[in-house]
Write an enzyme that holds these catalytic residues in place. Structure first.
Site, short mmCIF file in Angstrom:
data_model
loop_
_atom_site.label_atom_id
_atom_site.label_comp_id
_atom_site.label_asym_id
_atom_site.label_seq_id
_atom_site.Cartn_x
_atom_site.Cartn_y
_atom_site.Cartn_z
N SER A 78 0.70 -1.34 -0.24
CA SER A 78 0.01 0.00 0.01
C SER A 78 1.19 1.50 0.21
O SER A 78 2.18 0.53 0.89
CB SER A 78 -0.70 -0.09 1.47
OG SER A 78 -0.01 0.02 2.28
N ILE A 123 9.06 5.51 -0.09
CA ILE A 123 9.09 3.69 0.58
C ILE A 123 8.59 2.66 -0.78
O ILE A 123 9.57 2.10 -0.78
CB ILE A 123 9.30 3.49 1.83
CG1 ILE A 123 10.52 4.20 2.59
CG2 ILE A 123 9.59 2.18 2.57
CD1 ILE A 123 10.07 4.90 4.04
N GLY A 124 7.10 2.93 -0.82
CA GLY A 124 6.52 2.19 -1.46
C GLY A 124 7.03 1.73 -3.15
O GLY A 124 7.08 0.97 -3.59
N TYR A 173 0.00 11.58 14.45
CA TYR A 173 0.89 10.65 13.97
C TYR A 173 1.62 9.25 14.71
O TYR A 173 1.58 8.54 14.06
CB TYR A 173 2.01 11.35 13.03
CG TYR A 173 2.55 10.52 12.49
CD1 TYR A 173 3.01 10.02 11.05
CD2 TYR A 173 3.90 9.64 12.58
CE1 TYR A 173 3.28 8.88 10.53
CE2 TYR A 173 5.04 9.52 11.92
CZ TYR A 173 4.31 9.12 11.03
OH TYR A 173 5.20 8.46 10.02
#
Length: 228
Positions: free
Chosen positions: A9, A15-16, A147
Site C-alpha cells: 500500500s 519507500i513504497g 501521527y
C-alpha cells in the site's frame, strides 16, 4: 528464488515506490495500491499491477477482494506502507485531522489486513511500517500527537494479530522506522535532511518482508541508525 505475490500500500512514491521497483526487479509479482497510480503505470513493468486504491473507501477493499478472487491469487506478503502525517500543535488539531491520520495509519492497516488474510497461508508475512515516534520511551516531537500515537497503535495491533493467528499464520511484524528522506517527510518538515534514503530503507524492508517471518512473529523491530 521463489517468485512471490506481494501487495504494497502507498506505492506511488517514497519507500513504497522504491519497494515496488526493487521487488519487480527480482521478478516477484507486485500488486501496488495507491490513490495515484500514474507513477506506477509509467514504469511499464509486466509484473507490476497498479490498482487505484483509497484506504478510506470501503468499495476499494471489496474491489481488491474481487480482483484476488477472480485471478485466483494467493498472497505471500502484505506490506502496510501507506501513511499520513500531520505536523500541527496539539491545540490546533481538529477532529478531522485525527480522523484523517487514523483512517490511514490504523483503520486502513486493519481493514486491508483483514481483506487480504483469507488469501494468505501459514508461511505468509504481514509487515506494517510504523515509526520510532510510536515506540514507548523513544524521543517524541511536538506537533506529531496524531501521527506518533497512530503509529503506536499499529505496533500494538501487530502484537495482537500475531497472537490471534499464531496457530494458523501468517506471521505479523512491525518495523519502527527512523527518519527517511521521502516526500512525506519533506512535506511535514521542509528542509530536514534524513540520514537514510527511500531506496536504502526499501532495500531493508524488502529483505525483511521476504525472510523475517522465519525468525520473528509479533515483534517490533526498531530500524534507525540513531539512538534518541
Amino acid at each position: 528464488m521463489t517468485i512471490k505475490n506481494i501487495i504494497i500500500s502507498g506505492a506511488s512514491r517514497g519507500i513504497g515506490f522504491e519497494l515496488a521497483k526493487q521487488l519487480c526487479a527480482e521478478n516477484h509479482q507486485v500488486i501496488a495500491l495507491s490513490r495515484n497510480i500514474t507513477p506506477l503505470q509509467a514504469l511499464a513493468l509486466p509484473n507490476l499491477h497498479p490498482i487505484c486504491f483509497d484506504l478510506q473507501d470501503q468499495d476499494a477493499y471489496k474491489g481488491l477482494v474481487a480482483y484476488l478472487t477472480e485471478k485466483q491469487l494467493s498472497v505471500d506478503v502484505l506490506i502496510n506502507n501507506a501513511g499520513k502525517i500531520i505536523n500541527k500543535p496539539f491545540e490546533d488539531l481538529g477532529l478531522q485531522d485525527w480522523q484523517e491520520v487514523y483512517a490511514t495509519n490504523v483503520f486502513g492497516v486493519a481493514e486491508l489486513t483483514k481483506s487480504v488474510l483469507p488469501f494468505m497461508n501459514k508461511e505468509g508475512h504481514v509487515v506494517t511500517v510504523s515509526s520510532m515516534g510510536g515506540v514507548q520511551g523513544s524521543m517524541k516531537f511536538p506537533g506529531l500527537a496524531a501521527y506518533s500515537s497512530s503509529k503506536g497503535a499499529v505496533i500494538t495491533l501487530t502484537e495482537l494479530l500475531a497472537e490471534e493467528y499464531k496457530e494458523t499464520g501468517p506471521a505479523f511484524n512491525v518495523l519502527a522506522l527512523g527518519a527517511v528522506q521521502t516526500e512525506m517527510l519533506n512535506e511535514a518538515f521542509p528542509g530536514y535532511k534524513a540520514p537514510v534514503s527511500a531506496a536504502e530503507m526499501a532495500s531493508y524492508i524488502k529483505h525483511f518482508a521476504m525472510t523475517g517471518q522465519q525468525f520473528y512473529n509479533g515483534k517490533l523491530l526498531q530500524v534507525a541508525n540513531t539512538t534518541p
